[in-house]
Enzyme design. Structure first.
Site, PDB file in Angstrom:
ATOM      1  CE  LYS A   1      -4.507   0.745   0.303  1.00  0.00           C
ATOM      2  NZ  LYS A   1      -5.528  -0.225  -0.135  1.00  0.00           N
TER       3      LYS A   1
HETATM    4  N1  GLU Z   1      -7.164   0.080  -3.413  1.00  0.00           N
HETATM    5  C1  GLU Z   1      -7.919  -1.118  -3.696  1.00  0.00           C
HETATM    6  C2  GLU Z   1      -7.969  -2.029  -2.498  1.00  0.00           C
HETATM    7  O1  GLU Z   1      -7.814  -1.587  -1.385  1.00  0.00           O
HETATM    8  C3  GLU Z   1      -7.443  -1.813  -4.960  1.00  0.00           C
HETATM    9  C4  GLU Z   1      -6.025  -2.258  -4.950  1.00  0.00           C
HETATM   10  C5  GLU Z   1      -5.510  -2.755  -6.301  1.00  0.00           C
HETATM   11  O2  GLU Z   1      -6.288  -2.790  -7.231  1.00  0.00           O
HETATM   12  O3  GLU Z   1      -4.336  -3.072  -6.369  1.00  0.00           O
HETATM   13  O4  GLU Z   1      -8.234  -3.191  -2.601  1.00  0.00           O
END
Ligand code: GLU
Length: 430
Positions: free
Chosen positions: A120
């Site tokens: 993240k």
């Molecule tokens: N931000 C989204 C999540 O928390 C998508 C992450 C992604 O597609 O890599 O799952």
């Protein structure tokens, strides 16, 4: 299980120490590790994030001044494959929050069987206060600062809170300029013309609704008579609300960061959407009464979809929730104390690491399409997404029944077992 969660609450109250989000993620992990009988060595490995980068970087503002922003990129675990996870721009971003979100991405990818570990990123900024030019400068400099960590076979960012396809396009361009050639696989959630996938922008909300349909089937609920409440009207919440409405469910309340609107007989979603587009918020929409984000959570309804930020359903309000199913489109909306209370009260929670996995699942499809330079149709994307969500639901539901635990712990048990197996097979280097 229930005992453990209340012990944690008591300890927190006694020490006066408010847990940060990573501590919450580790508590959830420990509860599942206990059910799984995971050995201490594996607990130590999986309970930590592998890589954590913090960057403080300057951005030139429109008035000529220079501001310094702080951002992070965290990779929780790269054993299952390249790491994957979004980037959020929000004024409350902290390293602890990004670490928790990275750990949840590992479990999320494992629950639905994607060949990724979790990561993240985040920048502590309120992007609504920036011009487009400042936002672009910030995105490009942040991308450059974290560029040694990311790459199409390494770590693949995507949108999250307050980030969108345009921001992903700037990230793609910055990375590509730095390496000297175009790398469409370095990021997902791109605009369609730059190699984005059909269905990606709706995927989180759509996957959440597929999860709700599975829960309704398993528990004998009729969705056409089930009232829905949605907290958050962003990318995930607005799509989930529309799809619930299309299935015939009266969507009785919706909110955004400024507040909410309520109509016990059902809101007209076209009116709410047009009002939001015109004024920037759902607040003040006609044919609806105002409701606060807190009060919205305890309104009478069958389906509650938290689709905003973390820590919304807590030990304080879990006893008052009236929904029978909670589908977590947001990451981390429910605390471990609330989980225990909801479980005791028979509220069925579809946990974030399953309920919002549609987003990263279609990101995976987008990445596969980019690597193969071969796009799929929206129908193919949605059909494959439905199959993955259905299969994961049945597996997690079966695990929850077998162990007598709620769906979050069941999802974690499955995810942790998978990542632990990969870790055992690969061994510890050197
Ligand atoms: N931000 C989204 C999540 O928390 C998508 C992450 C992604 O597609 O890599 O799952």
């Amino acid at each position: 299980m229930v005992l453990q969660a209340s012990r944690i609450e008591t300890e927190a109250a006694e020490t006066g120490h408010e847990r940060d989000l990573f501590e919450v993620a580790v508590e959830q992990f420990e509860i599942a590790a206990e059910v799984l009988g995971l050995d201490d060595d594996m607990r130590r490995i999986l309970g930590h994030c592998q890589k954590e980068l913090t960057v403080n970087f300057p951005v030139e503002m429109d008035d000529g001044s220079v501001q310094v922003f702080t951002g992070h990129r965290v990779q929780h675990n790269s054993v299952p494959g390249p790491t994957k996870g979004g980037i959020r721009f929000h004024q409350d971003v902290t390293l602890a929050e990004v670490k928790a979100l990275a750990m949840w991405m590992t479990w999320k990818c494992a629950v639905v069987g994607l060949p990724y570990g979790g990561a993240k990123g985040g920048v502590t900024v309120n992007p609504k206060l920036l011009s487009q030019n400042e936002l672009q400068n910030l995105t490009r400099r942040y991308t450059t600062e974290i560029s040694m960590m990311i790459g199409p076979n390494k770590d693949i960012p995507a949108p999250d809170v307050n980030t969108n396809p345009q921001i992903m396009a700037w990230l793609l361009d910055t990375y590509s300029m730095n390496v000297g050639y175009s790398v469409p696989g370095v990021v997902t959630g791109k605009p369609l013309v730059l190699g984005g996938s059909e269905g990606r922008s709706e995927a989180t909300g759509r996957g959440c609704v597929y999860a709700i349909e599975e829960a309704a089937r398993a528990r004998g609920m009729d969705l056409t008579t089930s009232r829905t409440v949605v907290q958050g009207f962003g990318n995930a919440g607005s799509v989930a609300a529309w799809l619930m409405g299309e299935m015939g469910s009266p969507v009785v309340a919706i909110s955004d960061s400024r507040g909410g609107v309520y109509n016990p007989t059902g809101l007209d979603l076209a009116t709410v959407t047009a009002h939001k587009r015109r004024t920037g918020s759902v607040v003040g929409c006609k044919d609806a009464e105002p409701v606060s984000n807190d009060d919205l959570l305890t309104l009478p309804c069958e389906i509650l979809i938290p689709a905003a930020m973390e820590n919304q359903i807590t030990g304080e309000n879990a006893g008052e929730i009236r929904a029978t199913v909670i589908a977590e489109a947001a990451n981390g909306p429910t605390t471990p104390e609330a989980d225990a209370i909801l479980f005791d009260r028979g509220v069925f929670v579809l946990p974030d690491i399953f309920a919002n996995a549609g987003g990263v699942t279609v990101s995976y499809f987008e990445w596969v399409q980019a690597l193969q330079a071969f796009p799929w149709t929206e129908q193919e994307v949605n059909d494959r997404l439905r199959r993955i969500m259905s299969r994961a639901f049945l597996a997690v539901y079966e695990t929850s029944e077998r162990h007598g635990v709620h769906m979050r712990t069941a999802a974690l048990v499955r995810a942790i077992a998978r990542v632990a197996e990969f870790t055992r097979l690969r061994g510890i280097y050197p």
